[in-house]
Design an enzyme around this catalytic site. Sequence first.
Site, PDB file in Angstrom:
ATOM      1  N   CYS A   1       0.802  -1.206   0.000  1.00 20.17           N
ATOM      2  CA  CYS A   1       0.000   0.000   0.000  1.00 20.17           C
ATOM      3  C   CYS A   1       0.845   1.269   0.000  1.00 20.17           C
ATOM      4  CB  CYS A   1      -0.894   0.075   1.245  1.00 20.17           C
ATOM      5  SG  CYS A   1      -1.693  -1.427   1.727  1.00 20.17           S
TER       6      CYS A   1
ATOM      7  N   GLY B   1      -0.038   0.587  -5.211  1.00 23.42           N
ATOM      8  CA  GLY B   1      -1.284  -0.164  -5.106  1.00 23.42           C
ATOM      9  C   GLY B   1      -2.294   0.312  -6.119  1.00 23.42           C
TER      10      GLY B   1
ATOM     11  N   ASN C   1       0.139   0.615   5.902  1.00 24.98           N
ATOM     12  CA  ASN C   1       1.004  -0.017   4.908  1.00 24.98           C
ATOM     13  C   ASN C   1       1.880  -1.031   5.628  1.00 24.98           C
ATOM     14  OD1 ASN C   1       2.767  -0.659   2.796  1.00 24.98           O
ATOM     15  ND2 ASN C   1       4.081   1.084   3.240  1.00 24.98           N
ATOM     16  N   GLY C   2       1.809  -2.297   5.227  1.00 26.96           N
ATOM     17  CA  GLY C   2       2.643  -3.313   5.846  1.00 26.96           C
ATOM     18  C   GLY C   2       1.875  -4.591   6.098  1.00 26.96           C
TER      19      GLY C   2
ATOM     20  N   CYS D   1      13.079  -2.321   4.529  1.00 23.69           N
ATOM     21  CA  CYS D   1      12.926  -3.242   3.396  1.00 23.69           C
ATOM     22  C   CYS D   1      13.819  -2.816   2.237  1.00 23.69           C
ATOM     23  CB  CYS D   1      11.472  -3.270   2.947  1.00 23.69           C
ATOM     24  SG  CYS D   1      11.200  -4.286   1.469  1.00 23.69           S
TER      25      CYS D   1
ATOM     26  N   TYR E   1      13.145  -1.932  -6.105  1.00 22.37           N
ATOM     27  CA  TYR E   1      12.012  -1.913  -7.043  1.00 22.37           C
ATOM     28  C   TYR E   1      10.819  -1.070  -6.610  1.00 22.37           C
ATOM     29  CZ  TYR E   1       8.041  -3.674  -9.770  1.00 22.37           C
ATOM     30  OH  TYR E   1       6.928  -3.766 -10.553  1.00 22.37           O
TER      31      TYR E   1
ATOM     32  N   ASP F   1      17.678  -6.572 -15.423  1.00 22.79           N
ATOM     33  CA  ASP F   1      16.424  -6.418 -14.695  1.00 22.79           C
ATOM     34  C   ASP F   1      16.741  -6.303 -13.212  1.00 22.79           C
ATOM     35  OD1 ASP F   1      13.727  -6.104 -14.304  1.00 22.79           O
ATOM     36  OD2 ASP F   1      13.146  -8.049 -15.117  1.00 22.79           O
TER      37      ASP F   1
ATOM     38  N   CYS G   1      16.381  -5.068   5.925  1.00 20.22           N
ATOM     39  CA  CYS G   1      15.840  -6.421   5.951  1.00 20.22           C
ATOM     40  C   CYS G   1      16.213  -7.087   4.639  1.00 20.22           C
ATOM     41  CB  CYS G   1      14.323  -6.397   6.122  1.00 20.22           C
ATOM     42  SG  CYS G   1      13.591  -8.041   6.068  1.00 20.22           S
TER      43      CYS G   1
ATOM     44  N   CYS H   1      14.373 -11.920   2.314  1.00 20.65           N
ATOM     45  CA  CYS H   1      13.989 -12.579   1.062  1.00 20.65           C
ATOM     46  C   CYS H   1      15.206 -13.141   0.326  1.00 20.65           C
ATOM     47  CB  CYS H   1      13.213 -11.624   0.164  1.00 20.65           C
ATOM     48  SG  CYS H   1      14.057 -10.084  -0.239  1.00 20.65           S
TER      49      CYS H   1
END
Length: 475
Positions: A20, A49, A123-124, A257, A263, A366, A454, A457
């Site tokens: 969001c 979003g 948001n989150g 993040c 991105y 990319d 963080c 991922c």
Amino acid sequence: MADKYRKQDRRLMDKMEEECGVFGIYASDGKCDVANLTYLGLHALQHRGQESAGICVNNSGELRVYKDMGLVTNIFDEEKLSDLTGEMALGHVRYSTTGSSLLANAQPLLVNSSKGDLSLAHNGNLVNSDEIRHNLEEQGTIFHSTLDTEVIAHLVARSFKDDIIEAITHSLQQIKGAFSIVAMTEDSLIAARDPYGFRPLSLGRKGDNYVVASETCTFDIIGAELIRDIEPGEMVIINEDGIESFYYSEQRPNTFCVFEFIYFARPDSIIGGQNVHLARREMGRQLAREMDVEADSVIPVPSSGIPSALGFSEESGIPYQQGILRNKYVGRTFIQPTQEIRDLKVRLKLNPIKEIIKDKKVILIDDSIVRGTTSKQIIRMVRSIGAKEVHMAISSPPVAYPCYYGMDTSRRKELIAGQKDIEGICQHIGADSLHYLSQEGLLNSINANGYGFCTACFDGEYQIETGIDKFALEK
């Protein structure tokens, strides 16, 4: 069915998606058109979003909200905005990572309680929302949505604190996960970030008026100036007495993040004093330092690969070429089951230019590979028009682990790097070689004034216990 097709369409373009964007404004001079400024702010945040949007205004203590499904420009027109008058406003654009894409899950939420009216935009993603929801339902609470945001609202309403600001504070101390929140009471605008600072939130000023937003690009659009980022664990309260801030929680190691830089964020936004476009350009330079491939041209996968491709070309000396055209006027597509039609759907959005690519050794740049679908189809297209060699270069490390903090990758089996090594991914997408930016190289490329990041991922190191076995969903 629309929800099904929307999810299929995301997989077709093979990108991470964020949850969001939030925006809030307090007009102390009473002269601002807060609804129109919020509309412009949400328009600037539309990339965060596209499923729903809403605006809540405060007119002398009376809160009114309008929200609907779709894009900001399709939801709000001059007539609707003229009805949303007041001295304060908050807005939200949503992409669903949890819950369905339904109007009931659109934000901002507006709730009534004995403590007064409260509007919330979030948001989150909370990692303990299911537990809290279950406990609240056991106590008789009725939920009307599947939103984490409604969990927070009910915590406020049921808090033993009589003062609504104290109740919000008490509620934030009970939730765990990633959250940047903008709230509005009958007399105050409130903004807060989680103690780890996963999600962005900035404070700005427009004349004598204050604004808060997920990204600083909104300040440019409405003519406001950036004051600073709101700190992890900080709550900012804005009302007729001015602006006040305090830490509602002990600060944790900052784990912002890193995908905001890779991105999510708009290239013209500033995070931690660092311009996002320049950070991505440096990622490309670092990627070139880590690679040793001879090629005729560097070609970005538009549009997210452009900054890194520019940096790669500058560092390597290999000419930059816009060899793939993106059709920016193509919206959502309804995917058919055959591979041939899927390939044609990709070609509607991304089309290689034969005269630039034929008989050339090309490096495609990319920002990430999530499921591998788009990379495979683009490489197939580039080979079909006569490329001699196709090398794939990614300006981030392999995305191998799910995110539980607000991105749409909750199952490891959806991630190609969670199932295959780099050689296996290379073979799957059909490239002559595949190169990822190292995690060290990525972090060295971001000059963000002491921010911690963080990187779960990439490495599976989760800062907040999720209660989920990160390997349990591999099969």
